[in-house]
Design an enzyme around this catalytic site. Sequence first.
Site, short mmCIF file in Angstrom:
data_model
loop_
_atom_site.label_atom_id
_atom_site.label_comp_id
_atom_site.label_asym_id
_atom_site.label_seq_id
_atom_site.Cartn_x
_atom_site.Cartn_y
_atom_site.Cartn_z
N GLU A 26 0.85 -1.19 0.00
CA GLU A 26 0.00 0.00 0.00
C GLU A 26 0.88 1.24 0.00
OE1 GLU A 26 -2.87 0.05 3.18
OE2 GLU A 26 -3.63 2.03 2.62
N ASN A 71 -6.62 1.52 2.74
CA ASN A 71 -7.35 2.77 2.97
C ASN A 71 -6.93 3.84 1.97
OD1 ASN A 71 -8.47 1.44 5.14
ND2 ASN A 71 -7.11 2.37 6.66
N ASN A 171 -12.04 -0.81 -1.12
CA ASN A 171 -11.40 -1.38 0.07
C ASN A 171 -12.21 -1.06 1.32
OD1 ASN A 171 -8.91 -2.41 1.59
ND2 ASN A 171 -9.18 -0.38 2.51
N GLU A 172 -12.50 -2.08 2.11
CA GLU A 172 -13.13 -1.91 3.43
C GLU A 172 -14.21 -0.83 3.41
OE1 GLU A 172 -10.13 -1.61 6.52
OE2 GLU A 172 -9.53 -3.70 6.19
N TYR A 241 -6.95 -9.04 11.28
CA TYR A 241 -5.65 -8.90 11.94
C TYR A 241 -5.79 -9.42 13.37
CZ TYR A 241 -4.44 -5.78 8.09
OH TYR A 241 -4.18 -5.26 6.84
N GLU A 289 -6.51 -9.33 3.12
CA GLU A 289 -5.68 -8.70 4.16
C GLU A 289 -5.73 -9.60 5.39
OE1 GLU A 289 -5.96 -4.55 5.29
OE2 GLU A 289 -6.57 -4.01 3.25
N GLN A 344 1.37 -6.55 5.41
CA GLN A 344 1.71 -6.23 4.06
C GLN A 344 3.05 -6.90 3.73
OE1 GLN A 344 1.03 -2.09 3.10
NE2 GLN A 344 -0.92 -2.02 4.17
#
Length: 503
Positions: A26, A71, A171-172, A241, A289, A344
């Site tokens: 990212e 993000n 994304n999200e 996560y 992710e 990442q």
Amino acid sequence: MHSSLILHPAYAVGEVDPRLFGSFIEHLGRAVYHGIYEPGHPTADGDGFRRDVIDLVKKLGVPIVRYPGGNFVSGYRWEDGTGPKAQRPRRPELAWGVTETNEVGVDEFQAWAKKADTSVMMAVNLGTRGPEEARNLVEYCNFKGGTHYSDLRRANGFEEPFGIKVWCLGNEMDGSWQMGAKTATEYGRIACEAAKLMRWTDPSIELVVCGSSGSGMCGDWEAEVLKHTYDYVDYISLHSYYGNAANDTPSFLASSLDMDRFIKTVCAIADYVKHVKRSKKTMYLSFDEWNVGLHSHGAPFEKWSVAPHQLEDVYTMEDALVVGTLLMTLMKHCDRVKMACLAQLVNVIAPIMTENAEDGGRAWAQTIFYPFMHCSAWGRGTVLDGRAVSPTYDAKNAKDVPYLETCAVYHEDRAEIDLFAVNRSLEEDMDFTCDLEAFAAPDGEAAVIEHITMTNADLKAVNTAEKPDNVIPHANGDARVEGGTLRATLGRRSWNVIRVRLA
Ligand code: AHR
């Protein structure tokens, strides 16, 4: 303590899609700038890419890398990162509070991916932008020529299309922290329309729609989003996560049980929508992710600076154990989870760390690098539907946690089984057995090729630039085959790879 595993070649979960061992870069912190790209670094090639980092990425074996966020993508104008570098705008980047110089964009990233023997999973901005800009990007990347955006790419020096196959629809989008966050209905509609335009531009692409940003958020979001998009997309994403903020290691080591539940739940929701739509198509999962950490969230940095130190988690031995269990969980769901991205890849919650050139310029592998490297190397085969028998413990976050986590991958072509295992016990070694009679070849005994182990007396041990080999694997395990049975000691709190040649 004793544990065992029952395996039979006739009982398989499925074939691992190599993209299960993907990762993520990212525009965040020092992932791009000083991570993969640093023109002033002694190992930099003509394009400014760090060769020391490329070598480590190749060692890890990463077939696909998600880009450019995260993000970040929800406020990104992809055009900023194309064409002559001197004309590219500097912009305030709102997701992470920094300045984006746009020195690297899709032009450079696809070139880096080729050098690193990987491919690009491209995310489009469905936060502050929409279907129009998304389809323009597909045209820029994948159209041969003769149209506005494909000719722009050619004018920028890239005659051949980039041929990017996998595309993430934002994304999200369920997260309040996301620029342009949406309700499930709002997102479902825009994702459906973006998907249509992108696929009409290039029918060969695969599309990933956003699922939930965490296992605790999943449910209604997936059901509503899939009701709008089921016929237009190929995968739904999952993000998760896992951390050990409470310093409760038995609970932390049980994290993969949550990932397992999350995957099963999303499969159930997707299959419910399949039934409602009377569809014949199966929705696959992209766990794009996942990792341990985010320990360093909130670490101070200078607002609007360029490429500050952000989310630079230093990974411990216990983090490596959890990453091993998460990898095995993904592999054991390979019939539905086709892609996954360790989030990442470099510097930002990453297996690979670097110093800026002016700070010494070293690059090294964190503890979590090793289980990933092992699974990527030997986990590409047929995952067997094994039955493990193991004593269990109760943690604060889960009951009946098996001390043994294991996954067996069969390579019929080269008559080999590669077995991955973690012993979650903090106190006791484990005597492990696995009957291999069902795999017996008429002309001989199976034999252990190698038994790799990774452990440390200190669960908080880490690798650093000064001590890059503090926590590394060794081929020192005692696995052997006796009378058709594989026997091994799985040391307490250890990661193990047992590779067996089947006669
Ligand atoms: O990987 C770091 C961030 O975590 C990503 O930008 C975002 O998608 C997630 O919340």
